[in-house]
Enzyme design. Structure first.
Site, PDB file in Angstrom:
ATOM      1  CG  LEU A 118      10.503   1.055  -4.113  1.00 28.35           C
ATOM      2  CD1 LEU A 118      10.554   1.399  -2.628  1.00 28.35           C
ATOM      3  CD2 LEU A 118      11.670   1.718  -4.840  1.00 28.35           C
ATOM      4  CB  VAL A 148       1.590 -11.416   2.667  1.00 30.25           C
ATOM      5  CG1 VAL A 148       1.764 -12.712   1.875  1.00 30.25           C
ATOM      6  CG2 VAL A 148       0.544 -10.520   2.026  1.00 30.25           C
ATOM      7  N   GLY A 196       0.811  -1.226   0.000  1.00 30.65           N
ATOM      8  CA  GLY A 196       0.000   0.000   0.000  1.00 30.65           C
ATOM      9  C   GLY A 196       0.835   1.263   0.000  1.00 30.65           C
ATOM     10  N   PRO A 246      14.235  21.104 -18.480  1.00 37.95           N
ATOM     11  CG  PRO A 246      13.709  22.552 -20.237  1.00 37.95           C
ATOM     12  CD  PRO A 246      14.812  21.673 -19.707  1.00 37.95           C
ATOM     13  CB  ILE A 264       9.917   3.679   0.724  1.00 36.74           C
ATOM     14  CG1 ILE A 264      11.367   4.165   0.769  1.00 36.74           C
ATOM     15  CG2 ILE A 264       9.211   4.325  -0.424  1.00 36.74           C
ATOM     16  CD1 ILE A 264      12.382   3.090   0.647  1.00 36.74           C
ATOM     17  CB  SER A 299       2.290  -5.061   6.245  1.00 32.09           C
ATOM     18  OG  SER A 299       2.743  -4.987   7.569  1.00 32.09           O
ATOM     19  CB  ALA A 307       4.194   0.895  -6.358  1.00 31.94           C
ATOM     20  CB  ILE A 356       6.414   8.059  -9.198  1.00 33.74           C
ATOM     21  CG1 ILE A 356       6.901   7.887  -7.749  1.00 33.74           C
ATOM     22  CG2 ILE A 356       4.900   8.177  -9.221  1.00 33.74           C
ATOM     23  CD1 ILE A 356       6.629   9.077  -6.832  1.00 33.74           C
ATOM     24  CE  LYS A 368      10.631  17.147 -11.672  1.00 36.21           C
ATOM     25  NZ  LYS A 368      10.976  15.734 -11.474  1.00 36.21           N
TER      26      LYS A 368
HETATM   27  C1  LIG Z   1      15.868   8.124  -1.336  1.00 35.76           C
HETATM   28  C2  LIG Z   1      14.791   7.911  -2.332  1.00 35.76           C
HETATM   29  C3  LIG Z   1      14.299   8.989  -3.058  1.00 35.76           C
HETATM   30  C4  LIG Z   1      13.322   8.788  -4.025  1.00 35.76           C
HETATM   31  N1  LIG Z   1      12.885   9.845  -4.760  1.00 35.76           N
HETATM   32  C5  LIG Z   1      12.011   9.625  -5.773  1.00 35.76           C
HETATM   33  C6  LIG Z   1      11.542  10.700  -6.574  1.00 35.76           C
HETATM   34  O1  LIG Z   1      11.873  11.860  -6.384  1.00 35.76           O
HETATM   35  N2  LIG Z   1      10.678  10.398  -7.582  1.00 35.76           N
HETATM   36  C7  LIG Z   1      10.270   9.128  -7.844  1.00 35.76           C
HETATM   37  O2  LIG Z   1       9.547   8.907  -8.817  1.00 35.76           O
HETATM   38  N3  LIG Z   1      10.628   8.115  -7.041  1.00 35.76           N
HETATM   39  C8  LIG Z   1      11.489   8.329  -6.027  1.00 35.76           C
HETATM   40  N4  LIG Z   1      11.846   7.293  -5.222  1.00 35.76           N
HETATM   41  C9  LIG Z   1      11.205   5.991  -5.411  1.00 35.76           C
HETATM   42  C10 LIG Z   1       9.805   6.003  -4.770  1.00 35.76           C
HETATM   43  O3  LIG Z   1       9.896   6.331  -3.411  1.00 35.76           O
HETATM   44  C11 LIG Z   1       9.119   4.651  -4.909  1.00 35.76           C
HETATM   45  O4  LIG Z   1       9.196   4.203  -6.235  1.00 35.76           O
HETATM   46  C12 LIG Z   1       7.659   4.759  -4.545  1.00 35.76           C
HETATM   47  O5  LIG Z   1       7.481   5.312  -3.279  1.00 35.76           O
HETATM   48  C13 LIG Z   1       6.984   3.407  -4.597  1.00 35.76           C
HETATM   49  O6  LIG Z   1       7.312   2.607  -3.501  1.00 35.76           O
HETATM   50  P1  LIG Z   1       6.546   1.238  -3.365  1.00 35.76           P
HETATM   51  O7  LIG Z   1       5.097   1.502  -3.240  1.00 35.76           O
HETATM   52  O8  LIG Z   1       6.995   0.329  -4.436  1.00 35.76           O
HETATM   53  O9  LIG Z   1       7.124   0.610  -1.997  1.00 35.76           O
HETATM   54  P2  LIG Z   1       6.843   0.978  -0.469  1.00 35.76           P
HETATM   55  O10 LIG Z   1       6.484   2.383  -0.267  1.00 35.76           O
HETATM   56  O11 LIG Z   1       8.033   0.452   0.271  1.00 35.76           O
HETATM   57  O12 LIG Z   1       5.567   0.101  -0.081  1.00 35.76           O
HETATM   58  C14 LIG Z   1       5.666  -1.270   0.183  1.00 35.76           C
HETATM   59  C15 LIG Z   1       4.324  -1.768   0.729  1.00 35.76           C
HETATM   60  O13 LIG Z   1       4.387  -3.186   0.840  1.00 35.76           O
HETATM   61  C16 LIG Z   1       3.798  -3.587   2.058  1.00 35.76           C
HETATM   62  N5  LIG Z   1       4.346  -4.867   2.460  1.00 35.76           N
HETATM   63  C17 LIG Z   1       5.645  -5.243   2.529  1.00 35.76           C
HETATM   64  N6  LIG Z   1       5.721  -6.503   3.007  1.00 35.76           N
HETATM   65  C18 LIG Z   1       4.439  -6.921   3.242  1.00 35.76           C
HETATM   66  C19 LIG Z   1       3.848  -8.107   3.753  1.00 35.76           C
HETATM   67  N7  LIG Z   1       4.589  -9.142   4.160  1.00 35.76           N
HETATM   68  N8  LIG Z   1       2.508  -8.180   3.865  1.00 35.76           N
HETATM   69  C20 LIG Z   1       1.719  -7.144   3.478  1.00 35.76           C
HETATM   70  N9  LIG Z   1       2.222  -5.996   2.988  1.00 35.76           N
HETATM   71  C21 LIG Z   1       3.562  -5.891   2.875  1.00 35.76           C
HETATM   72  C22 LIG Z   1       4.166  -2.458   3.027  1.00 35.76           C
HETATM   73  O14 LIG Z   1       3.290  -2.441   4.132  1.00 35.76           O
HETATM   74  C23 LIG Z   1       3.981  -1.238   2.113  1.00 35.76           C
HETATM   75  O15 LIG Z   1       2.609  -0.872   2.143  1.00 35.76           O
HETATM   76  C24 LIG Z   1      12.805   7.485  -4.237  1.00 35.76           C
HETATM   77  C25 LIG Z   1      13.261   6.420  -3.469  1.00 35.76           C
HETATM   78  C26 LIG Z   1      14.257   6.613  -2.545  1.00 35.76           C
HETATM   79  C27 LIG Z   1      14.748   5.440  -1.754  1.00 35.76           C
END
Ligand SMILES: Cc1cc2nc3c(=O)[nH]c(=O)nc-3n(C[C@H](O)[C@H](O)[C@H](O)COP(=O)(O)OP(=O)(O)OC[C@H]3O[C@@H](n4cnc5c(N)ncnc54)[C@H](O)[C@@H]3O)c2cc1C
Length: 515
Positions: free
Chosen positions: A340, A189, A13, A102, A49, A43, A16, A353, A82
């Site tokens: 991720l 999970v 959640g 830009p 993140i 979870s 992504a 994103i 932006k």
């Molecule tokens: C330092 C940094 C800077 C960034 N800056 C940018 C930016 O400027 N622009 C950009 O486009 N992207 C950026 N990103 C990338 C961006 O943050 C991610 O692509 C975006 O937030 C998507 O994350 P996510 O949803 O894949 O993962 P997460 O936010 O990590 O979500 C993972 C989810 O999985 C769930 N989960 C995990 N294990 C379980 C389990 N066992 N059971 C149930 N649920 C579970 C968690 O509860 C959580 O809800 C950056 C990343 C980093 C590290």
């Protein structure tokens, strides 16, 4: 028996998970009446993140399509405009070394490539960006890309957003569950049950029992619970190309509530990486992305402290390890990874994103009708997504290979030809004699970074394409007209656009016109 794809289960959640849920649910609204479901399992104990605050203009179309009000989005996610990114100290490291990437295309981009004309002196003493596009000047002036009378999602100057990542996922969650019929399950999970053919049959959770599905979307973040851990899809490391592997993130309050808000991301090169600086209405988000092979944590902290100032002592700095690379496949059996879980590259051009949006769009548009045809869709998804990751790696590396900095091992190592992907090497060779353009190498409908992006970086960093006077013969007067049109447009926009903070305040107070 042909098994229809009816039940979509998304694990995760974060940004992504909720974007994917929203895009699929909005696209398949009509089918909800006949049993199509979207369930998001998240979870309650593992947090998201919570970074990732820069987006691409694609986000406007994505939010509009899923039915979000742009005014609500600004108000609830602490969002701001932006208009691109400013790269400081990337070429020589000098205090005045900076260029813009830009979001607007060069003037007349689809009709004529202005780069050879600018290289031939057609832009006078203006930078490439200033000669062909007004947006660098708008950013320098701290202006917004539209006016309060411009309807939601429409632009005067092309724009994306900066947003508070901690607020964005809950905002999308509310919209998806209340307006789009997404089922939200707060549960961990614990295990995954597979069918004989290797497909995921169901996930077993601690709090909500077993949840079966036809298609599983792995949005579980770095853990890649389904595609990586369960289905064993390997990880393709690319730290030999992109060296940064750690981020130190810190949120910096404005000194005064009236301080200007930059309408571009500022990326300032350091001795072992670079610092991002993203202006939101209530704070700035900053962080140092660096290579731990080239800097200790203490030295990186010191560099970040020099950038942020003495206030850093009162702020909490969060360390985030990052691993550059992506899954070898993105869709295997009945499981596809987004966000991720699919991979990560340093956030230099905010490419994560936008890739989530493009992946979610591809899944929802190409939603397989049944299990029999899923492998065909999966193969196409893998081909397109693999291409996109490769392209992004090339584009990020471009920022490093053009540097002339030799003041630290990090910059010296970055220009080592062994660290440069072959495709990028070939393109750089090609571009010595011909400038990249619209029709050249970039033939996909939805390139993450089009030829214009390459032009802004190449010529912003002093790359020279050899241009013979005869190359521009026959198009000189059109080029002169386009460059002059850009100068007029720049003057007009500078005169009419409001300051970024002023417009954001108006949006909070009065809202934009809904469309
Ligand atoms: C330092 C940094 C800077 C960034 N800056 C940018 C930016 O400027 N622009 C950009 O486009 N992207 C950026 N990103 C990338 C961006 O943050 C991610 O692509 C975006 O937030 C998507 O994350 P996510 O949803 O894949 O993962 P997460 O936010 O990590 O979500 C993972 C989810 O999985 C769930 N989960 C995990 N294990 C379980 C389990 N066992 N059971 C149930 N649920 C579970 C968690 O509860 C959580 O809800 C950056 C990343 C980093 C590290």
């Amino acid at each position: 028996m042909v098994r229809p794809i009816h039940n979509i289960v998304i694990v995760g959640g974060g940004t992504a998970g909720w974007l994917t849920a929203g895009v699929i649910a909005a696209r398949h609204q009509g089918r909800m009446k006949t049993g199509f479901t979207v369930t998001l399992v998240e979870s309650p104990s593992i947090g998201i993140i919570g970074v990732g605050e820069g987006t691409w203009p694609t986000m406007r179309a994505t939010l509009e399509k899923i039915g979000v009000s742009e005014t609500d989005f600004f108000r609830e996610c602490d969002s701001a405009f932006k208009q691109g990114a400013k790269f400081a100290r990337w070429t020589t490291g000098a205090a005045d070394d900076a260029y813009y990437h830009p979001l607007m295309l060069p003037q007349g981009f689809t009709q004529l490539n202005l780069a050879p004309h600018w290289l031939g002196g057609g832009g006078g003493d203006r930078t490439f960006c200033d000669a062909v596009c007004p947006q660098g000047a708008l950013c320098d002036d701290g202006l917004a890309p539209k006016m309060i009378t411009t309807p939601e999602y429409q632009a005067v100057a092309n724009y994306a957003y900066h947003l508070d990542a901690g607020k964005f996922a809950p905002f999308l969650q509310k919209h998806c569950t209340q307006k789009l019929g997404v089922r939200h399950v707060l549960a961990d999970v614990e295990s995954v049950i597979q069918a004989e053919n290797g497909d995921i049959a169901s996930i077993r959770t601690k709090q909500a029992g077993e949840i079966p599905g036809d298609l599983f979307v792995d949005c579980s973040g770095f853990s890649a619970l389904l595609l990586g851990k369960t289905l064993g899809v390997g990880f393709k490391d690319c730290s030999d190309v992109l060296f940064c592997d750690t981020a130190l993130a810190v949120q910096v309050p404005y000194e005064r509530a009236s301080d200007p808000i930059a309408s571009h991301t500022i990326s300032t090169a350091q001795s072992a990486g670079w610092i991002w600086d993203i202006g939101l209405p209530t704070r700035r988000g900053t962080g140092y992305v660096y290579s731990s092979r080239h800097s200790s944590e203490d030295a990186a902290h010191e560099e970040l402290a020099r950038y942020v100032g003495p206030r850093i002592k009162e702020l909490s700095v969060r360390k985030i390890p990052i691993r550059s690379g992506h899954r070898e496949l993105f869709w295997k059996n009945n499981c596809v990874a987004v966000g991720l879980a699919a991979g990560f590259l340093e956030p230099l051009e905010a490419s994560a994103i936008v890739l989530v949006e493009l992946s979610a769009k591809l899944i929802s548009e190409q939603m397989p009708a049944n299990r029999e045809v899923m492998d065909i869709v999966a193969a196409r998804f893998n081909e397109v997504t693999g291409y996109r990751w490769g392209r992004i790696i090339d584009f990020l590396k471009l920022h490093y290979v053009l540097t002339k900095r030799t003041d630290s091992r990090f910059w010296i190592d970055n220009v080592d030809p062994a660290s440069v992907p072959d495709r990028l090497k070939n393109l750089l060779h090609l571009w010595k004699y011909r400038s990249p353009w619209f029709f050249d190498e970039f033939d996909r409908l939805e390139e993450v970074f089009p030829a214009a992006s390459y032009q802004y970086v190449l010529y912003g960093m002093g790359f020279r394409t050899e241009v013979e006077p005869e190359d521009n013969e026959g198009t000189q007067s059109m080029a002169a007209r386009l460059i002059s049109e850009n100068a007029t447009l720049t003057r007009q926009l500078r005169a009419k656009l409001p300051k970024n903070r002023d417009l954001l305040q108006k949006i909070f107070d009065h809202g934009l016109q809904p469309i």
